[in-house]
Design an enzyme around this catalytic site. Structure first.
Site, PDB file in Angstrom:
ATOM      1  N   ARG A   1      18.531  76.295  31.122  1.00  0.00           N
ATOM      2  CA  ARG A   1      19.587  77.313  31.162  1.00  0.00           C
ATOM      3  C   ARG A   1      19.273  78.456  30.196  1.00  0.00           C
ATOM      4  O   ARG A   1      19.538  79.628  30.489  1.00  0.00           O
ATOM      5  CB  ARG A   1      20.924  76.660  30.823  1.00  0.00           C
ATOM      6  CG  ARG A   1      22.129  77.543  31.087  1.00  0.00           C
ATOM      7  CD  ARG A   1      23.395  76.725  31.250  1.00  0.00           C
ATOM      8  NE  ARG A   1      24.545  77.597  31.383  1.00  0.00           N
ATOM      9  CZ  ARG A   1      25.487  77.758  30.446  1.00  0.00           C
ATOM     10  NH1 ARG A   1      25.396  77.080  29.315  1.00  0.00           N
ATOM     11  NH2 ARG A   1      26.493  78.573  30.625  1.00  0.00           N
TER      12      ARG A   1
ATOM     13  N   HIS B   1      19.116  82.417  31.206  1.00  0.00           N
ATOM     14  CA  HIS B   1      19.966  83.409  30.537  1.00  0.00           C
ATOM     15  C   HIS B   1      19.121  84.444  29.787  1.00  0.00           C
ATOM     16  O   HIS B   1      19.534  85.592  29.646  1.00  0.00           O
ATOM     17  CB  HIS B   1      20.933  82.721  29.572  1.00  0.00           C
ATOM     18  CG  HIS B   1      22.130  82.144  30.254  1.00  0.00           C
ATOM     19  ND1 HIS B   1      23.424  82.422  29.862  1.00  0.00           N
ATOM     20  CD2 HIS B   1      22.241  81.295  31.312  1.00  0.00           C
ATOM     21  CE1 HIS B   1      24.276  81.777  30.650  1.00  0.00           C
ATOM     22  NE2 HIS B   1      23.578  81.079  31.531  1.00  0.00           N
TER      23      HIS B   1
ATOM     24  N   GLU C   1      22.730  88.901  21.813  1.00  0.00           N
ATOM     25  CA  GLU C   1      23.013  88.330  23.129  1.00  0.00           C
ATOM     26  C   GLU C   1      23.661  86.951  23.054  1.00  0.00           C
ATOM     27  O   GLU C   1      24.598  86.645  23.784  1.00  0.00           O
ATOM     28  CB  GLU C   1      21.716  88.214  23.946  1.00  0.00           C
ATOM     29  CG  GLU C   1      21.158  89.510  24.467  1.00  0.00           C
ATOM     30  CD  GLU C   1      19.843  89.298  25.203  1.00  0.00           C
ATOM     31  OE1 GLU C   1      19.634  88.203  25.767  1.00  0.00           O
ATOM     32  OE2 GLU C   1      19.002  90.213  25.202  1.00  0.00           O
TER      33      GLU C   1
ATOM     34  N   PRO D   1      25.318  85.347  36.635  1.00  0.00           N
ATOM     35  CA  PRO D   1      26.207  84.945  37.728  1.00  0.00           C
ATOM     36  C   PRO D   1      27.441  84.204  37.213  1.00  0.00           C
ATOM     37  O   PRO D   1      27.371  83.477  36.227  1.00  0.00           O
ATOM     38  CB  PRO D   1      25.328  84.031  38.595  1.00  0.00           C
ATOM     39  CG  PRO D   1      24.241  83.562  37.689  1.00  0.00           C
ATOM     40  CD  PRO D   1      24.010  84.654  36.690  1.00  0.00           C
TER      41      PRO D   1
ATOM     42  N   GLY E   1      15.032  90.789  30.508  1.00  0.00           N
ATOM     43  CA  GLY E   1      13.774  90.146  30.871  1.00  0.00           C
ATOM     44  C   GLY E   1      13.444  88.935  30.009  1.00  0.00           C
ATOM     45  O   GLY E   1      14.148  88.608  29.060  1.00  0.00           O
TER      46      GLY E   1
ATOM     47  N   ASN F   1      27.329  83.482  26.809  1.00  0.00           N
ATOM     48  CA  ASN F   1      26.245  82.675  26.237  1.00  0.00           C
ATOM     49  C   ASN F   1      26.719  81.646  25.201  1.00  0.00           C
ATOM     50  O   ASN F   1      25.912  80.853  24.713  1.00  0.00           O
ATOM     51  CB  ASN F   1      25.197  83.588  25.584  1.00  0.00           C
ATOM     52  CG  ASN F   1      24.279  84.239  26.610  1.00  0.00           C
ATOM     53  OD1 ASN F   1      24.073  83.710  27.699  1.00  0.00           O
ATOM     54  ND2 ASN F   1      23.738  85.394  26.271  1.00  0.00           N
TER      55      ASN F   1
ATOM     56  N   HIS G   1      21.320  73.371  38.885  1.00  0.00           N
ATOM     57  CA  HIS G   1      22.587  72.653  38.728  1.00  0.00           C
ATOM     58  C   HIS G   1      22.484  71.196  39.158  1.00  0.00           C
ATOM     59  O   HIS G   1      23.492  70.496  39.191  1.00  0.00           O
ATOM     60  CB  HIS G   1      23.698  73.362  39.510  1.00  0.00           C
ATOM     61  CG  HIS G   1      24.137  74.652  38.880  1.00  0.00           C
ATOM     62  ND1 HIS G   1      25.015  75.539  39.472  1.00  0.00           N
ATOM     63  CD2 HIS G   1      23.817  75.219  37.678  1.00  0.00           C
ATOM     64  CE1 HIS G   1      25.206  76.579  38.672  1.00  0.00           C
ATOM     65  NE2 HIS G   1      24.482  76.409  37.583  1.00  0.00           N
ATOM     66  N   THR G   2      21.286  70.746  39.480  1.00  0.00           N
ATOM     67  CA  THR G   2      21.088  69.315  39.712  1.00  0.00           C
ATOM     68  C   THR G   2      21.074  68.590  38.368  1.00  0.00           C
ATOM     69  O   THR G   2      21.120  67.366  38.305  1.00  0.00           O
ATOM     70  CB  THR G   2      19.766  69.051  40.476  1.00  0.00           C
ATOM     71  OG1 THR G   2      19.670  67.666  40.785  1.00  0.00           O
ATOM     72  CG2 THR G   2      18.543  69.432  39.646  1.00  0.00           C
TER      73      THR G   2
ATOM     74  N   SER H   1      14.922  87.378  23.783  1.00  0.00           N
ATOM     75  CA  SER H   1      15.980  88.137  23.104  1.00  0.00           C
ATOM     76  C   SER H   1      17.236  87.293  22.927  1.00  0.00           C
ATOM     77  O   SER H   1      18.030  87.540  22.022  1.00  0.00           O
ATOM     78  CB  SER H   1      16.298  89.432  23.863  1.00  0.00           C
ATOM     79  OG  SER H   1      16.584  89.174  25.225  1.00  0.00           O
TER      80      SER H   1
ATOM     81  N   ASP I   1      12.029  87.667  27.326  1.00  0.00           N
ATOM     82  CA  ASP I   1      11.468  88.170  26.073  1.00  0.00           C
ATOM     83  C   ASP I   1      12.047  87.482  24.840  1.00  0.00           C
ATOM     84  O   ASP I   1      11.912  87.985  23.721  1.00  0.00           O
ATOM     85  CB  ASP I   1      11.687  89.685  25.970  1.00  0.00           C
ATOM     86  CG  ASP I   1      13.170  90.066  25.896  1.00  0.00           C
ATOM     87  OD1 ASP I   1      14.032  89.175  26.081  1.00  0.00           O
ATOM     88  OD2 ASP I   1      13.477  91.243  25.653  1.00  0.00           O
TER      89      ASP I   1
END
Length: 322
Positions: free
Chosen positions: A61, A65, A87, A165, A71, A93, A195-196, A75, A73
């Site tokens: 995850r 994210h 972030e 999303p 991108g 997050n 999501h499995t 961050s 990177d």
């Protein structure tokens, strides 16, 4: 001759750009400075998984994210400081499990403990390798990771807005968000299978199990969810995303959708919408086809917004800028 020269000039530019892109990301990028980087990272990942299973969904995850905001990177790894809210402290997050961050930090320390590797491998690449490893170590495909990402120089909470999303997204919203990152509907359906693994807090799907119950939700499953997530439930209570094989990376995710057992609206819509339903049905019965599609989608995801040259550097500490 003017036309010929122009063609040759354009050809030379194309070759130059191709070489730059090729040198920016390739599987053996660290061959001359840190040839064992992938083995070092995998050993850390294996140890971390033995300590807690959460390592697997948390790392996967975290990568997603990271890549969808500015991108791939690293961050998302940056800690807020002074007047800058990073972030990781954006509301979208805050549910990122600490074990994902810890996996990268521990792997970075192990890599830097090797003298030839010290400060030579980016946090972004370490996260990409670790993500591939948690997938493979939980039953999913092992794919070649392209390397050569630099770490980003910016991390701002405001950049997260609208980039990730939401659980209530419909197919158009999902496709639009993924297309903005160069990913197709097929890639999106494949990546949704993350999501499995993992879990969700009740508030992310509460609207589906309160009267009236979402008609696309399996009735028995809805009753189980209502029992696990009563009104005013402790907000820390978490529910498995995949109720059948929650600790295995597999195509049961798609079989669950066929039974009305997608936890989020954004999961179940993949089966309910006629445009995506055929892909769900195919992968529910063909594990090999799904794993190939997932590997392709993860490789494409890993190319999103890669930093090179003066647009990035190699962080000494993944959680702070140099």
């Amino acid at each position: 001759m003017g036309g010929f020269k122009l063609v040759m000039c354009l050809w030379a530019v194309w070759i130059s750009v191709s070489l730059i892109l090729a040198s920016a990301q390739k599987p053996n990028y660290y061959a001359n400075v840190c040839p064992n980087v992938e083995t070092i990272v995998r050993n850390v990942v294996q140890t971390k998984i033995k300590q807690t299973f959460v390592t697997i969904p948390a790392t996967l995850r975290l990568f997603f994210h990271d890549c969808f905001v500015q991108g791939c990177d690293a961050s998302v790894m940056i800690a807020s400081s002074g007047s800058n809210t990073a972030e990781k402290d954006h509301s979208d997050n805050l549910s990122l499990a600490g074990d994902g961050f810890d996996t990268v930090i521990k792997a970075k320390a192990a890599v830097d403990a090797v003298s030839s590797c010290k400060n030579k491998v980016s946090c972004a690449d370490i996260l990409a390798i670790a993500t591939r490893d948690v997938i493979a170590l939980s039953g999913g495909p092992s794919y070649t990771v392209e390397l050569g990402r630099l770490d980003g120089l910016v991390s701002q909470s405001s950049d997260v807005n609208g980039k990730l999303p939401k659980p209530g997204f419909n197919l158009n919203q999902l496709n639009s968000l993924f297309a903005a990152n160069g990913l197709t509907q097929t890639d999106m359906i494949a990546l949704s299978a993350a999501h499995t693994l993992g879990f969700s807090h009740c508030d992310k799907f509460a609207n589906r199990i309160q009267n009236p119950i979402d008609p696309t939700l399996n009735k028995t499953y809805a009753t189980q969810l209502q029992s696990a997530c009563p009104k005013n439930v402790d907000p820390t209570i978490a529910i498995n995303m995949d109720p059948i094989t929650p600790r295995t990376f597999d195509n049961v995710y798609y079989q669950n959708l066929q039974q009305g057992m997608g936890l989020f609206t954004s999961d179940q819509v993949l089966f309910e919408d006629s445009r995506s339903k055929p892909t769900v049905n195919q992968w529910a019965s063909n594990s090999a086809a799904f794993q190939q599609a997932f590997s392709t989608a993860m490789t494409k995801l890993g190319r999103v917004g890669v930093k090179t040259g003066s647009n990035g550097n190699i962080r000494r500490d993944c959680s702070s800028f140099n």
